[in-house]
Design an enzyme around this catalytic site. Structure first.
Site, short mmCIF file in Angstrom:
data_model
loop_
_atom_site.label_atom_id
_atom_site.label_comp_id
_atom_site.label_asym_id
_atom_site.label_seq_id
_atom_site.Cartn_x
_atom_site.Cartn_y
_atom_site.Cartn_z
NE ARG A 60 23.09 45.66 -8.34
CZ ARG A 60 22.90 44.37 -8.58
NH1 ARG A 60 23.65 43.75 -9.48
NH2 ARG A 60 21.96 43.70 -7.94
CE LYS A 165 22.28 31.51 6.72
NZ LYS A 165 21.65 31.06 5.47
CG ASP A 194 25.62 31.67 11.98
OD1 ASP A 194 24.41 31.95 12.09
OD2 ASP A 194 26.04 30.51 11.96
CG HIS A 195 20.73 35.46 11.82
ND1 HIS A 195 20.77 34.78 10.62
CD2 HIS A 195 19.61 35.03 12.45
CE1 HIS A 195 19.73 33.98 10.53
NE2 HIS A 195 19.00 34.11 11.62
CE LYS A 199 17.81 33.61 15.95
NZ LYS A 199 16.76 34.64 16.04
CD GLU A 233 12.68 28.43 7.78
OE1 GLU A 233 12.44 29.65 7.67
OE2 GLU A 233 13.39 27.80 6.98
CG ASP A 252 19.53 28.46 3.63
OD1 ASP A 252 20.28 29.44 3.51
OD2 ASP A 252 18.34 28.54 3.97
CG HIS A 257 21.91 29.12 11.06
ND1 HIS A 257 22.75 30.20 11.05
CD2 HIS A 257 20.85 29.47 10.29
CE1 HIS A 257 22.21 31.17 10.31
NE2 HIS A 257 21.06 30.74 9.84
CE LYS A 355 13.30 27.23 3.30
NZ LYS A 355 13.01 28.25 4.34
#
Length: 502
Positions: A60, A165, A194-195, A199, A233, A252, A257, A355
Site C-alpha cells: 500500500r 488463518k 494451516d502451517h 510440519k 509457548e 488462535d 492447529h 502462553k
C-alpha cells in the site's frame, strides 16, 4: 496421482513446479518477511521452482530499496545456504505494484504487470495470489481481484488464492468469509494454510499409524486411556496486542492447529492419500467430536499473571502494552473432548494451548491403559505407557515403557525409547511453508483444510466461547512459567487423570 505425503528420495521423482509466479499481498508484513520470502528462496535453491519463477509484491505504500529489504529477509530466514547465483535468479523475476487495496487502479496495474511478466518471463499466466494481510482486508482485496477479472487467466492457465488463518472468528464469520472467497475463486482453487499441517512430524502421524501394524492395532479405546494434545509457548504476546486481544488462545490455536492434530490422530485409515479421501476421514472425526461432559466442566480458560519466569520479572497480560486493564481474553485454554465412534468411544481427548508456560513445546501424547494384571510386587516407579509425538521443537517420537531396574529385586521404572528427526535422517527437512507453498504451486491440496473442516471446528469451539461469554467469572489466572491454572488440573482430575509435564 502420486502420494504427496511421501517425499521421493529419487531426484528424478522430485515434485517440481512448472512455469508460474506468485502475487504476494502484504510483502512488507511480518509473515512475508519471516516465512514466505525465505521459503521461496529455499524452494528455488533446491531446484523446485522453475528458473523463470516470478514474484510480484503488492504494497500500500512505497518502500525504499525494496530489493535490499527482500535480500535481508532471505539472508536472515533461509534454511539453505544463500548464494549469489540463486538470489540473483530469484530477484531477476521480482517486481512491485504499489497502491491502495481499495483502489481499482491498483488491480488494473497489477493485471498489466502480470501480463508483462508472462511475456518477459514465460510464466504461462499461472499465478497464486497469497493474501499475507490482516483478515479484515480479505474482502477488499478479493473484491479488487474479482473486479479486475484477475482470478482467471487464458485457457490452460491456472489462478489460485492462498488464505492465512484465522478463517473467521466464529462460525458465522467463517461462513461469511467463505462466501466472499468462493464468490471470486472456484472452491478447488482456494488454499487455506494451516502451517502446522506442513510440519514433517505432523505428516509422520499418518506414517506412524498406517505403516506400522504394531501401533494401529492398539490405536483404539480397548488400549488407549486418553490423549493429550499440547501447544505451549514460554513467551507472552509480545507486540501482537492488536491482533491477539479479543482472539485468545482458543480461537488462535485450538480451533485450527489442535483440532487438526486431533483429526489426524483419531481418523480412520483413508483408502488413499488423495485430497478428497484424506479430508473426508478428517471431517468424519470432527463431525463425531463433542465435549466430554457439560461444557462448563469441559472448557476452561485463564490469563497469565505477573511473576518471575526464567529469572526475569514479566508483566501480567493486562499490563502488556495495548491491552485493556479489564480484558477477559484467554491466554490459556483447555478443552475436554470425546469422539463418538466405535474406535474412540469413552476415550477423553484433552487439548490445551497457552502462553507464558513452562517451556515451548507442541506434542501429541497417546497414553495407554495399564495392563489388566501386573504380577510384580511393586510398580511404584512405573506410569502409563505413553507414545509422544513431538511436533516442535526437536521433532521426533518418544515411547515411554516400563523396564526392570538392575539389581536383585524386581523393581520397575519408566524408560524411554527416542527417535529424533535430526539424528535419524540426513535428508534436508523442508520448513512447513516451503512444503505448503510448493503444494499450492502444484495444485496439491491434501494438507489444506476444506471449508467443512473449518465450519465443524467452529461449531465446537463456539459452544465454549458462548459459555465463557455468559460466565465471565470462569476466567482463571496462572503464574508465568507454570503449566496452567488450577481449573485445568481439576478438569482432568474428574477423569482420574493429570496433565503431562513435557
Amino acid at each position: 496421482m502420486p502420494n504427496p505425503l511421501r517425499q521421493a528420495q529419487d531426484t528424478r521423482l522430485q515434485r517440481i513446479a512448472g512455469p508460474c509466479g506468485i502475487v504476494l499481498f502484504g510483502i512488507t508484513g511480518d509473515l512475508a518477511k519471516r516465512k514466505i520470502l525465505p521459503a521461496l528462496y529455499d524452494l528455488a535453491n533446491r531446484g523446485l521452482l522453475p528458473p523463470s519463477f516470478s514474484i510480484i509484491g503488492v504494497a500500500r505504500r512505497h518502500i525504499e530499496n525494496i530489493e535490499e529489504v527482500v535480500k535481508d529477509c532471505i539472508q536472515s530466514g533461509a534454511k539453505t545456504a544463500v548464494t549469489d547465483t540463486t538470489l540473483n535468479q530469484l530477484l531477476s523475476g521480482f517486481s512491485m505494484v504499489e497502491g491502495q487495496f481499495d483502489d481499482a487502479d491498483t488491480y488494473e496495474r497489477l493485471g498489466q504487470r502480470m501480463e508483462d511478466t508472462d511475456q518477459s518471463r514465460g510464466t504461462g499466466s499461472n499465478y497464486a495470489f497469497y493474501l499475507s494481510i490482516p483478515p479484515e482486508l480479505f474482502p477488499t482485496v478479493l473484491g479488487g481481484i474479482g473486479g479486475a477479472g484477475l482470478q482467471s487467466g487464458p485457457r490452460g492457465s491456472w489462478r489460485r488464492v492462498v488464505i492465512e488463518k484465522p478463517f473467521g472468528h466464529d462460525l458465522a464469520s467463517a461462513q461469511e468469509l467463505d462466501q466472499v472467497v468462493t464468490g471470486v475463486f472456484d472452491p478447488d482453487s482456494v488454499f487455506r494454510i494451516d502451517h502446522y499441517l506442513g510440519k514433517e512430524t505432523v505428516q509422520n502421524v499418518l506414517a506412524l499409524r498406517f505403516a506400522n501394524e504394531i501401533y494401529e492395532s492398539v490405536w483404539n479405546a480397548n488400549h488407549v486411556d486418553h490423549v493429550q494434545i499440547t501447544m505451549a509457548e514460554d513467551i507472552g504476546i509480545g507486540s501482537r496486542a492488536g491482533y491477539y486481544d479479543g482472539i485468545g488462545s482458543a480461537r488462535d490455536v485450538i480451533q485450527n492447529h489442535l483440532l487438526q492434530l486431533l483429526a489426524l490422530t483419531a481418523m480412520e485409515e483413508p483408502n488413499s492419500f488423495s485430497a478428497d479421501a484424506l479430508r473426508a476421514e478428517k471431517e468424519k472425526i470432527l463431525d463425531a467430536t463433542s465435549f466430554y461432559g457439560p461444557v462448563g466442566e469441559s472448557a476452561v480458560r485463564a490469563q497469565y499473571e505477573a511473576g518471575w519466569q526464567g529469572g526475569q520479572w514479566v508483566k501480567a497480560y493486562r499490563e502488556e502494552d495495548g491491552i485493556p486493564q479489564d480484558s477477559i481474553t484467554d491466554t490459556y485454554a483447555a478443552l475436554r473432548l470425546g469422539i463418538h465412534t466405535r474406535r474412540w468411544e469413552g476415550v477423553p481427548f484433552y487439548l490445551r494451548a497457552g502462553k507464558r508456560m513452562g517451556r515451548r513445546v507442541s506434542e501429541i501424547a497417546v497414553v495407554f491403559k495399564y495392563p489388566p494384571f501386573l504380577p510384580f510386587e511393586s510398580t511404584a516407579g512405573m506410569g502409563h505407557n505413553t507414545l509422544v509425538i513431538r511436533v516442535q521443537p526437536q521433532e521426533g517420537i518418544t515411547f515411554k515403557v516400563g523396564s526392570k531396574v538392575p539389581g536383585s529385586s524386581m523393581r520397575l521404572r519408566d524408560v524411554t525409547m527416542d527417535f529424533a528427526y535430526g539424528h535419524a535422517f540426513t535428508e534436508y527437512a523442508p520448513e512447513a511453508y516451503e512444503r505448503l507453498i510448493l503444494d499450492v504451486l502444484l495444485g496439491d491440496p491434501p494438507l489444506f483444510p476444506r471449508q467443512k473442516e473449518i465450519e465443524t471446528s467452529w461449531k465446537l469451539l463456539d459452544q465454549a466461547e458462548e459459555y465463557w461469554e455468559a460466565h465471565p467469572e470462569t476466567l482463571d489466572t496462572y503464574r508465568p512459567g507454570t503449566w496452567g491454572p488450577a481449573c485445568a488440573d481439576k478438569m482432568l482430575a474428574r477423569d482420574g487423570n493429570e496433565w503431562r509435564r513435557p
